[in-house]
Design a protein around this motif. Structure first.
Motif, short mmCIF file in Angstrom:
data_model
loop_
_atom_site.label_atom_id
_atom_site.label_comp_id
_atom_site.label_asym_id
_atom_site.label_seq_id
_atom_site.Cartn_x
_atom_site.Cartn_y
_atom_site.Cartn_z
N PHE A 160 15.29 9.03 51.08
CA PHE A 160 14.52 10.27 50.79
C PHE A 160 15.29 11.21 49.89
N LEU A 161 14.96 11.77 48.94
CA LEU A 161 15.55 12.75 48.07
C LEU A 161 16.96 12.01 47.38
N SER A 162 16.64 10.74 47.05
CA SER A 162 17.79 10.04 46.51
C SER A 162 17.67 10.23 44.89
N LEU A 163 16.48 10.44 44.24
CA LEU A 163 16.35 10.51 42.83
C LEU A 163 16.35 11.91 42.19
N GLN A 164 16.04 13.03 43.14
CA GLN A 164 15.76 14.27 42.58
C GLN A 164 17.13 15.11 42.15
N PRO A 165 18.21 14.80 42.94
CA PRO A 165 19.62 15.40 42.54
C PRO A 165 20.14 14.96 41.42
N ASN A 174 26.48 13.44 47.76
CA ASN A 174 25.74 13.29 49.06
C ASN A 174 24.78 12.01 48.85
N VAL A 175 24.15 11.87 47.76
CA VAL A 175 23.24 10.72 47.36
C VAL A 175 24.05 9.32 47.64
N ASP A 176 25.34 9.52 46.81
CA ASP A 176 26.34 8.26 47.05
C ASP A 176 26.70 7.83 48.42
N ALA A 177 26.93 8.86 49.31
CA ALA A 177 27.37 8.57 50.75
C ALA A 177 25.89 7.93 51.43
N ARG A 178 24.78 8.54 51.12
CA ARG A 178 23.70 8.09 51.75
C ARG A 178 23.24 6.75 51.31
N LEU A 179 23.52 6.39 50.22
CA LEU A 179 23.23 5.00 49.69
C LEU A 179 24.20 3.99 50.55
N GLU A 183 22.63 15.15 56.53
CA GLU A 183 22.89 15.20 54.79
C GLU A 183 21.80 15.48 54.04
N VAL A 184 20.49 15.16 54.55
CA VAL A 184 19.23 15.47 53.84
C VAL A 184 19.17 17.00 54.08
N ARG A 185 19.45 17.34 55.17
CA ARG A 185 19.50 19.17 55.35
C ARG A 185 20.27 19.87 54.16
N ALA A 186 21.59 19.19 54.29
CA ALA A 186 22.41 19.80 53.28
C ALA A 186 21.96 19.71 51.89
N LEU A 187 21.42 18.53 51.64
CA LEU A 187 20.86 18.21 50.13
C LEU A 187 19.88 19.51 49.96
N ARG A 188 18.69 19.71 50.87
CA ARG A 188 17.80 20.64 50.69
C ARG A 188 18.34 21.91 50.64
N ALA A 189 19.34 22.35 51.22
CA ALA A 189 20.07 23.63 51.01
C ALA A 189 20.55 23.85 49.69
N GLN A 190 21.23 22.63 48.93
CA GLN A 190 21.45 22.78 47.51
C GLN A 190 20.46 22.85 46.38
N LEU A 211 26.71 4.89 44.00
CA LEU A 211 26.37 5.11 42.55
C LEU A 211 27.23 4.84 41.51
N VAL A 212 26.92 4.48 40.33
CA VAL A 212 27.70 4.04 39.45
C VAL A 212 27.49 5.03 38.28
N VAL A 213 28.56 5.60 37.69
CA VAL A 213 28.40 6.78 36.90
C VAL A 213 29.00 6.35 35.47
N GLU A 214 28.26 6.22 34.40
CA GLU A 214 29.03 6.05 33.11
C GLU A 214 29.00 7.40 32.28
N THR A 215 29.93 8.12 31.82
CA THR A 215 29.94 9.25 31.39
C THR A 215 31.23 9.61 30.55
N ALA A 216 31.24 10.56 29.72
CA ALA A 216 32.70 10.96 28.96
C ALA A 216 32.12 12.36 28.44
N PRO A 217 33.06 13.30 27.89
CA PRO A 217 32.66 14.55 27.49
C PRO A 217 32.17 14.28 26.01
N GLY A 218 30.87 14.76 25.79
CA GLY A 218 30.19 14.54 24.73
C GLY A 218 29.26 13.32 24.47
N ALA A 219 29.49 12.53 25.48
CA ALA A 219 28.79 11.34 25.33
C ALA A 219 27.60 10.98 26.43
N GLY A 220 27.13 12.26 27.02
CA GLY A 220 26.01 11.81 27.94
C GLY A 220 26.10 11.65 29.12
#
Length: 380
Positions: free
Chosen positions: A275-280, A340-345, A181-188, A355-364
């Protein structure tokens, strides 16, 4: 009433009990069994190798109270413990029957030929070691005589050893999955980011050579960290330092259009994170924070929450369709590694730590992750 020391009779009785009462023989036997099993466990969790077998064999011999014990893989002897080392040459042959039929086999003095006078080893019990329904080796117990209890004990210990080896294989599979998964993330990691960073650095070569030099060093450190080959985990401090390098390079490109606010509790800096959990997450925030906008604001917070660290990455940009985010977390349409990050966590800490994601169009967008300060198998 007091004893000669001045304490009460009851206190004296309790003190004498603490010094002399060690439990029944059954209690002591149980302790010895558990103690020897616990001593063998760390070696067996390393898988079935010469080193792990040699380290586990003395404790397994003590566990079975056997004069001699051998451990094999499918190719031959890995370790012998106890007397009668001249019988080692018979180990591979005795293993063949069990490996061929997948069942425990008993050998008497007719099978266990011995030309050494006075050798007390006349019988052997050979039990299979099985990992995920595959025969991987044998546990062999040698003794002067073999009883039904000895056969049963050998079987039980072989089953327990197999369980430890299966856990070792699960650990190895988990490590291989994390590495993939880390190799896949590096490729991204966006090629555009690399090209744009080098372009931004080049733009300062004539106008501000010192800044160009500093940015080039930051770029080198960022790529060195991102493509390092050791360790599934790093400290939050190192991860944040890499994120800072990334943001410095992005700010060199966007200038005043991109502003960043970082708020980190010092006490959480040493904790281990994938490793590489915040960068993406930060790359995602930059992309959405500046999408169709003149300016973008990124906020990164890491707070102490008792047994956990709470990390938030937030932008004030275009936001996302929640359904698209759900698809990304499920592993689809995820160009920056959110899934990728969600799966590794989840793999590292359990499903409660995705991961918990709070979002909506136009709301950040705000991405929240909780990291336990201590978790089994998680260390830098």
């Amino acid at each position: 009433m007091t004893d000669q020391t001045g304490s009460t009779t009851e206190e004296g009785r309790m003190r004498r009990w603490r010094r002399t009462h060690l439990g029944t023989e059954a209690d002591r036997a149980t302790f010895r069994t558990l103690h020897n099993a616990s001593l063998a466990t760390p070696a067996l969790r390393g898988g079935l190798t010469v080193d792990s077998a040699e380290r586990a064999a003395p404790h397994l011999q003590a566990l079975l109270a056997a004069p001699a014990l051998a451990i094999t893989d499918t190719d031959g002897l890995l370790a012998w413990e106890g007397i009668g080392t001249h019988h080692q040459e018979q180990v591979t042959k005795l293993a063949e029957g069990t490996l061929d039929h997948g069942a425990t086999r008993f050998y008497d003095r007719v099978d266990l030929e011995c030309g050494q006078a006075g050798c007390p080893l006349h019988t052997a019990v050979v039990s299979p070691l099985v990992v995920e329904d595959h025969l991987v080796g044998t546990l062999q117990v040698y003794a002067p005589n073999t009883s039904a209890m000895m056969v049963r004990a050998a079987d039980e210990v072989a089953t327990w050893v197999s369980g430890q080896l299966e856990l070792a294989e699960l650990d190895a599979s988990r490590r291989r999955l994390m590495e993939a998964e880390v190799r896949a993330l590096r490729a991204q990691i966006s090629p555009h980011f690399i090209y744009n960073s080098l372009g931004a650095i080049a733009s300062f070569v004539r106008t501000d050579p010192e800044r160009a030099r500093e940015l080039l060093l930051e770029f080198a450190d960022f790529t060195r960290y991102s493509f390092r080959t050791h360790g599934e985990y790093t400290t939050l401090s190192e991860e944040l330092r890499s994120v800072e390098r990334y943001l410095l390079l992005e700010q060199a490109r966007f200038g005043d259009r991109l502003s960043v606010r970082l708020s980190v509790a010092p006490e959480v800096l040493p904790i281990a994170v994938p490793f590489l959990s915040l960068q993406p997450l930060v790359e995602n925030a930059v992309r959405h924070g500046l999408a169709d906008a003149e300016t973008g604001h990124i906020s990164i917070k890491a707070a102490d929450r008792g047994s956990e660290c709470l990390i938030e990455v937030e932008d004030d940009g275009a936001g996302e369709d929640p359904e698209r985010v759900r698809t990304a977390l499920a592993g689809g349409n995820d160009s920056v590694g959110l899934g990728n990050v969600d799966a590794r966590l989840r793999n590292a800490y359990g499903d409660d730590y995705g991961l918990v994601v709070e979002t909506a169009p136009g709301a950040g967008t705000k991405v929240i992750l909780r990291i336990p300060k201590f978790a089994p198998g998680v260390h830098t």
